[in-house]
Design an enzyme around this catalytic site. Structure first.
Site, short mmCIF file in Angstrom:
data_model
loop_
_atom_site.label_atom_id
_atom_site.label_comp_id
_atom_site.label_asym_id
_atom_site.label_seq_id
_atom_site.Cartn_x
_atom_site.Cartn_y
_atom_site.Cartn_z
N LYS A 93 -4.94 11.87 2.16
CA LYS A 93 -5.23 11.01 3.32
C LYS A 93 -4.55 9.66 3.15
O LYS A 93 -4.12 9.31 2.03
CB LYS A 93 -6.75 10.82 3.46
CG LYS A 93 -7.38 10.08 2.29
CD LYS A 93 -8.91 10.10 2.37
CE LYS A 93 -9.53 9.43 1.17
NZ LYS A 93 -11.00 9.64 1.12
N TYR A 142 3.13 -23.46 1.30
CA TYR A 142 2.09 -23.81 2.28
C TYR A 142 0.94 -24.57 1.63
O TYR A 142 0.45 -24.18 0.57
CB TYR A 142 1.49 -22.53 2.90
CG TYR A 142 2.35 -21.88 3.94
CD1 TYR A 142 2.70 -22.55 5.12
CD2 TYR A 142 2.78 -20.57 3.79
CE1 TYR A 142 3.47 -21.94 6.10
CE2 TYR A 142 3.55 -19.94 4.77
CZ TYR A 142 3.88 -20.63 5.91
OH TYR A 142 4.63 -20.02 6.87
N MET A 158 3.68 -14.63 4.12
CA MET A 158 3.80 -13.31 4.73
C MET A 158 4.97 -12.51 4.16
O MET A 158 4.86 -11.32 3.91
CB MET A 158 3.94 -13.45 6.25
CG MET A 158 3.82 -12.12 6.98
SD MET A 158 4.09 -12.20 8.75
CE MET A 158 2.70 -13.14 9.32
N ARG A 191 -24.09 8.18 4.64
CA ARG A 191 -23.02 7.74 5.53
C ARG A 191 -22.84 8.75 6.65
O ARG A 191 -23.01 8.45 7.80
CB ARG A 191 -21.74 7.56 4.71
CG ARG A 191 -20.66 6.80 5.39
CD ARG A 191 -19.51 6.49 4.45
NE ARG A 191 -18.90 7.69 3.88
CZ ARG A 191 -17.82 7.67 3.09
NH1 ARG A 191 -17.26 6.52 2.77
NH2 ARG A 191 -17.32 8.79 2.62
#
Ligand SMILES: *Cc1c(COP(=O)(O)O)cnc(C)c1O
Length: 377
Positions: A44, A266, A314, A142
């Protein structure tokens, strides 16, 4: 492990290498632990970020009995690429995708009766029934039918045309605890649920490596195949006999000489304490190099550690190269994996991020090219 001297032509100089031989080694560790339990590797989330199709192909060749994915959308590309193994859909489906379940010959996990009825209606008069697995809640809280209802559920499922129950399964809530009392209780509850003739499934990686009572008819190893211990921080890949699978590499794209007292990046969070050589790496939080690692992350250059400095942005990250005089533009930088004598594991990065190895892998950004290496044996 080999690594190309340059990033492949036409791709960015930040990439992930996936050692398929190591995945296969880890699968053999699972096989050894599993005994007679069939193995359905969990691929998955794009095989935890590492590439579902190449991983599934390598594991199919190594003898996997089937595969698990979370959702129908993850199963489709595997089928379309020619994977013919049983494909179990772990996390269910909402109304509207029954046709795809049937056409792609998928085996959904059911935890809710309406989905079973809808699937049955769609199946109509088909000769071959859709195989389904019935989830029972043995303690995760769950999803899954409550244990008290499981007999009635199985009875109704038997009356529905077009579907056939292949097994009953459940999921460990505290498998990562080596002590394992709760896993034992869950195994006992699963054994006691419903029809004793139906096959059962409970073990994930933790169950296979640590809790013998969970190794039932079939098992679902995930994280161990990708080279991390399910027992982290209690244990790492070494103690579990696993091999690291991932190397995450990049190259220095710029180097700057700055004075002591220079604020960098930053927020000016980092101010140099000495005259420094600062390298710029073309990787950032958009690639999964998490901003949360500020103040903790390190990289390997020439086999030695260099600290990440300032805020991770980023697309760019700064490293202090002052003690790496030889490292200039183009120098190979290892973010994860081994370089020379140095090694940075998924587990260590998880600590820097304040999370678990699973999330380190799943967060590897889509824009980072994956290169699958295999000796072909
Ligand atoms: C993801 C998942 C697994 C695999 O778990 P690991 O801890 O990665 O081995 C097994 N079973 C289910 C139901 C899952 O959702």
């Amino acid at each position: 492990m080999m690594s190309a001297l340059l990033a492949p032509a036409g791709t960015r100089p930040t990439w992930v290498e996936v050692e398929l031989d190591a995945v296969v080694h880890n699968f053999r560790v699972a096989r050894q632990a599993a005994g007679a339990s069939a193995l359905f590797p969990v691929v998955k989330a794009n095989a935890y970020g590492l590439g579902a199709l190449p991983v599934a192909r390598a594991l199919a060749a190594a003898g996997a009995d089937g595969f698990c994915v979370a959702m129908v959308e993850e199963a489709r590309p595997l089928r379309e690429a020619g994977i013919t193994h049983p494909l179990v859909i772990l996390s269910g489906f909402l109304p509207g995708v029954e046709q795809a379940v049937i056409e792609l010959n998928l085996q959904p996990v059911l935890f809710e009766m309406e989905a079973a009825r809808a699937l049955s209606r769609r199946c109509g008069e088909r000769a071959a029934p859709v195989l389904v697995h019935v989830k029972v809640d043995t303690g995760m809280g769950r999803m899954g039918f409550p244990r008290a209802k499981i007999s009635a559920v199985l009875e109704e499922l038997r009356s529905l045309p077009g579907i056939r129950v292949a097994s009953i399964l459940s999921h460990l809530a505290r498998g990562d605890e080596l002590a394992g009392e709760e896993s034992l209780r869950q195994a006992e509850r699963l054994e006691g649920a419903g029809d004793a003739t139906l096959p059962r499934s409970l073990a994930n990686s933790a169950g296979l490596l640590g809790h013998a009572c969970t190794r039932l008819a079939w098992s679902r190893p995930g994280i161990m195949l990708y080279g991390a211990s399910p027992f982290f921080p209690g244990r790492t890949w070494r103690e579990d006999g696993l091999r690291p699978v991932v190397r995450w590499l990049t190259r220095v794209v710029a180097v700057r000489e700055v004075e002591a007292g220079t604020p960098l990046g930053y927020g000016h969070d980092f101010v140099t304490r000495r005259a420094s050589r600062i390298g710029v790496l073309p990787v950032g939080y958009a690639d999964g190099y998490s901003r949360c690692m500020q103040g903790r992350a390190q990289v390997l250059i020439d086999g030695l550690r260099a600290p990440v400095v300032g805020r991770i942005s980023m697309d760019l990250t700064l490293v202090d190269l002052t003690d790496h005089a030889g490292a200039g533009i183009g120098a190979l930088v290892t973010l994860l994996g081994e370089q020379g004598e140095g090694f940075i594991g998924i587990e260590e990065m998880a600590e820097w991020m304040g999370t678990i190895p699973y999330e380190v892998l799943c967060r590897l950004g889509a824009r980072v090219p994956r290169r699958h290496l295999s000796s072909g044996v």
